[in-house]
Scaffold this motif. Structure first.
Motif, PDB file in Angstrom:
ATOM      1  N   MET A  67     -12.820  26.125  36.339  1.00 30.61           N
ATOM      2  CA  MET A  67     -11.878  27.153  35.886  1.00 30.61           C
ATOM      3  C   MET A  67     -10.533  26.521  35.568  1.00 30.61           C
ATOM      4  N   PHE A  68      -9.994  26.793  34.386  1.00 27.71           N
ATOM      5  CA  PHE A  68      -8.662  26.347  34.004  1.00 27.71           C
ATOM      6  C   PHE A  68      -7.667  27.409  34.456  1.00 27.71           C
ATOM      7  N   THR A  69      -6.649  26.999  35.204  1.00 28.55           N
ATOM      8  CA  THR A  69      -5.612  27.920  35.647  1.00 28.55           C
ATOM      9  C   THR A  69      -4.260  27.292  35.363  1.00 28.55           C
ATOM     10  N   ASP A  70      -3.340  28.100  34.862  1.00 31.43           N
ATOM     11  CA  ASP A  70      -2.006  27.623  34.551  1.00 31.43           C
ATOM     12  C   ASP A  70      -1.047  28.136  35.619  1.00 31.43           C
ATOM     13  N   VAL A  71      -0.404  27.223  36.330  1.00 37.23           N
ATOM     14  CA  VAL A  71       0.585  27.581  37.345  1.00 37.23           C
ATOM     15  C   VAL A  71       1.881  26.874  37.014  1.00 37.23           C
ATOM     16  N   ARG A  72       2.967  27.645  36.836  1.00 37.00           N
ATOM     17  CA  ARG A  72       4.273  27.070  36.556  1.00 37.00           C
ATOM     18  C   ARG A  72       5.266  27.564  37.598  1.00 37.00           C
ATOM     19  N   LEU A  73       5.780  26.659  38.388  1.00 36.19           N
ATOM     20  CA  LEU A  73       6.743  27.025  39.412  1.00 36.19           C
ATOM     21  C   LEU A  73       8.088  27.322  38.774  1.00 36.19           C
ATOM     22  N   GLY A  74       8.672  28.462  39.133  1.00 35.66           N
ATOM     23  CA  GLY A  74       9.936  28.874  38.554  1.00 35.66           C
ATOM     24  C   GLY A  74      11.128  28.520  39.422  1.00 35.66           C
ATOM     25  N   THR A  75      12.299  28.848  38.925  1.00 36.86           N
ATOM     26  CA  THR A  75      13.535  28.579  39.657  1.00 36.86           C
ATOM     27  C   THR A  75      13.986  29.791  40.465  1.00 36.86           C
ATOM     28  N   GLU A  76      13.331  30.936  40.263  1.00 41.11           N
ATOM     29  CA  GLU A  76      13.631  32.138  41.039  1.00 41.11           C
ATOM     30  C   GLU A  76      12.487  32.407  42.014  1.00 41.11           C
ATOM     31  N   ASN A  77      12.804  33.075  43.113  1.00 38.88           N
ATOM     32  CA  ASN A  77      11.781  33.406  44.101  1.00 38.88           C
ATOM     33  C   ASN A  77      11.082  34.704  43.705  1.00 38.88           C
ATOM     34  N   LYS A  78      10.468  34.658  42.527  1.00 39.54           N
ATOM     35  CA  LYS A  78       9.785  35.816  41.960  1.00 39.54           C
ATOM     36  C   LYS A  78       8.456  35.343  41.380  1.00 39.54           C
ATOM     37  N   LEU A  79       7.430  36.170  41.509  1.00 40.30           N
ATOM     38  CA  LEU A  79       6.078  35.735  41.166  1.00 40.30           C
ATOM     39  C   LEU A  79       5.413  36.694  40.188  1.00 40.30           C
ATOM     40  N   LEU A  80       4.892  36.134  39.106  1.00 44.65           N
ATOM     41  CA  LEU A  80       4.082  36.864  38.133  1.00 44.65           C
ATOM     42  C   LEU A  80       2.648  36.365  38.218  1.00 44.65           C
ATOM     43  N   VAL A  81       1.733  37.248  38.548  1.00 44.89           N
ATOM     44  CA  VAL A  81       0.301  36.942  38.567  1.00 44.89           C
ATOM     45  C   VAL A  81      -0.311  37.638  37.363  1.00 44.89           C
ATOM     46  N   PHE A  82      -0.824  36.843  36.413  1.00 45.76           N
ATOM     47  CA  PHE A  82      -1.315  37.401  35.153  1.00 45.76           C
ATOM     48  C   PHE A  82      -2.805  37.124  34.989  1.00 45.76           C
ATOM     49  N   PHE A  83      -3.573  38.188  34.767  1.00 45.69           N
ATOM     50  CA  PHE A  83      -5.010  38.092  34.536  1.00 45.69           C
ATOM     51  C   PHE A  83      -5.285  38.089  33.034  1.00 45.69           C
ATOM     52  N   SER A  84      -5.903  37.028  32.557  1.00 46.88           N
ATOM     53  CA  SER A  84      -6.228  36.911  31.140  1.00 46.88           C
ATOM     54  C   SER A  84      -7.454  37.744  30.782  1.00 46.88           C
ATOM     55  N   GLY A  85      -7.572  38.039  29.496  1.00 45.41           N
ATOM     56  CA  GLY A  85      -8.727  38.767  28.995  1.00 45.41           C
ATOM     57  C   GLY A  85      -9.780  37.838  28.425  1.00 45.41           C
ATOM     58  N   GLY A  86     -10.812  38.455  27.856  1.00 51.51           N
ATOM     59  CA  GLY A  86     -11.898  37.684  27.273  1.00 51.51           C
ATOM     60  C   GLY A  86     -13.229  38.391  27.337  1.00 51.51           C
ATOM     61  N   GLY A  87     -13.228  39.725  27.208  1.00 54.68           N
ATOM     62  CA  GLY A  87     -14.486  40.465  27.136  1.00 54.68           C
ATOM     63  C   GLY A  87     -15.129  40.733  28.481  1.00 54.68           C
ATOM     64  N   VAL A  88     -16.382  41.220  28.425  1.00 57.11           N
ATOM     65  CA  VAL A  88     -17.097  41.579  29.651  1.00 57.11           C
ATOM     66  C   VAL A  88     -18.594  41.546  29.398  1.00 57.11           C
ATOM     67  N   SER A  89     -19.357  41.276  30.452  1.00 62.07           N
ATOM     68  CA  SER A  89     -20.811  41.369  30.406  1.00 62.07           C
ATOM     69  C   SER A  89     -21.263  42.369  31.454  1.00 62.07           C
ATOM     70  N   ILE A  90     -22.072  43.352  31.041  1.00 59.51           N
ATOM     71  CA  ILE A  90     -22.460  44.423  31.952  1.00 59.51           C
ATOM     72  C   ILE A  90     -23.976  44.554  32.127  1.00 59.51           C
ATOM     73  N   ASP A  91     -24.746  43.741  31.371  1.00 59.48           N
ATOM     74  CA  ASP A  91     -26.200  43.853  31.432  1.00 59.48           C
ATOM     75  C   ASP A  91     -26.819  42.594  30.818  1.00 59.48           C
ATOM     76  N   GLU A  92     -28.148  42.554  30.742  1.00 61.90           N
ATOM     77  CA  GLU A  92     -28.802  41.361  30.195  1.00 61.90           C
ATOM     78  C   GLU A  92     -28.517  41.170  28.709  1.00 61.90           C
ATOM     79  N   TYR A  93     -28.372  42.266  27.978  1.00 60.59           N
ATOM     80  CA  TYR A  93     -28.097  42.160  26.543  1.00 60.59           C
ATOM     81  C   TYR A  93     -26.753  41.463  26.307  1.00 60.59           C
ATOM     82  N   THR A  94     -25.711  41.906  27.006  1.00 57.02           N
ATOM     83  CA  THR A  94     -24.400  41.297  26.817  1.00 57.02           C
ATOM     84  C   THR A  94     -24.362  39.879  27.388  1.00 57.02           C
TER      85      THR A  94
END
Length: 328
Positions: free
Chosen positions: A1-28
């Motif tokens: 898994m590729f994950t991008d972590v960039r430490l900031g200068t403020e004590n504040k945190l953004l957790v961001f979930f990327s998109g990229g579709g979904v699989s819900i069954d054997e067809y998908t």
């Protein structure tokens, strides 16, 4: 898994979930997506991240634009190639198009949790926490916001922002259990046909006004309306009818969200989708691309809408008239 972590200068945190579709069954499951594939007409979820990840980790709320109020925050971008809205723990067997037996490793939750537990060592007690995501990551943000919050129990200023996450299906709970192997505490919230609103309502119930909740969408989202067509059994394609049905679903779901979460902030926009403008379809996502700065609805950019909530604790409702007046 590729994950991008960039430490900031403020004590504040953004957790961001990327998109990229979904699989819900054997067809998908048998129809993964990749930028390297020639035929992209019938693809449901991203599997290869080496190039795609570069596009999603440096734009919009994640960029270093001087006007981005989040530029100095620590940013954790959870990229995505597991087809499970970031909540899976299960191997899912399926038959590939070439007839071979294969396994889709729905391990989104396992991956996410390993990353966030490491992040707690770098940012143990943030002053502000923003959990956000777009597309499949919008589902991820809604489904996992409570889990993220549990890792930072001392943080009292929290925002959850869901951008472009709407899909109506009666058996999401079954899919979450049988296909993805999502943890029981996540599945327990999924009682209706829209898992995002179920999850956000549970988030509000459990945390009250400690967490500000935001929901954004374009009025006839080209990609979500296409996916809804598949969920409805009408085919996986862009059509005017699919956009109209999506608009109706969005109108209904947003009204339900307002009833269940009285302080919820909303942002609706109608930027045309370039590839499907003739069908009356609109753009998919705005928070993690240039649209974060450039989109305007009621004269307000998404950047300002998000800023008002995170820094001012003043969630706004923008673009409500678009759902009442938009037409083909």
């Amino acid at each position: 898994m590729f994950t991008d972590v960039r430490l900031g200068t403020e004590n504040k945190l953004l957790v961001f979930f990327s998109g990229g579709g979904v699989s819900i069954d054997e067809y998908t499951a048998a129809r993964p997506a990749s930028l390297y594939m020639r035929d992209k007409t019938d693809m449901f979820y991203t599997t290869r991240l080496d190039l795609f990840a570069d596009f999603v980790t440096r734009a919009g709320v994640l960029d270093d634009h001087p006007d981005n109020p989040f530029r100095d925050w620590t940013k954790v971008v959870l990229t995505y190639g597991t087809g499970d809205f970031h909540v899976g723990t299960k191997d899912f067997p399926y038959t590939a198009l070439d007839g071979s037996a294969r396994v889709l490793r729905h391990h989104g939750y396992t991956n996410y949790r390993a990353v966030l537990e490491a992040v707690t060592r770098w940012v143990p007690e943030p002053d502000d926490l923003l959990v956000a995501g777009c597309s499949a990551g919008a589902w991820g943000a809604a489904l996992l916001a409570d889990d993220v919050i549990g890792l930072f129990p001392e943080c009292s200023r929290i925002t959850c922002c869901v951008d472009s996450g709407l899909g109506v299906k009666a058996d999401w709970g079954r899919i979450a259990e049988d296909v993805w192997g999502a943890p029981e505490e996540i599945r327990a919230r999924l009682r209706g046909s829209d898992m995002v609103s179920d999850s956000l309502a549970a988030l509000h119930r459990d945390h009250g006004d400690r967490v500000e909740i935001l929901y954004a969408s374009s009025t006839r989202d080209a990609e979500l309306s296409r996916m809804q067509g598949y969920l409805d059994g009408d085919g996986f394609e862009h059509t005017r009818r699919a956009g109209e049905r999506f608009e109706g679903d969005l109108r209904r779901v947003s009204a339900e969200l307002v009833e269940r979460i009285p302080r919820i902030g909303l942002y609706f926009f109608d930027t045309p989708d370039r590839a499907h403008k003739r069908l009356g379809l609109t753009k998919h996502c705005m928070i993690a691309d240039a649209g974060f700065h450039r989109t305007s609805s009621d004269g307000i950019a998404p950047r300002e809408w998000l800023k008002r909530t995170v820094f001012g604790r003043d969630p706004q409702r923008v673009g409500l008239d678009l759902l009442a007046t938009s037409s083909a």
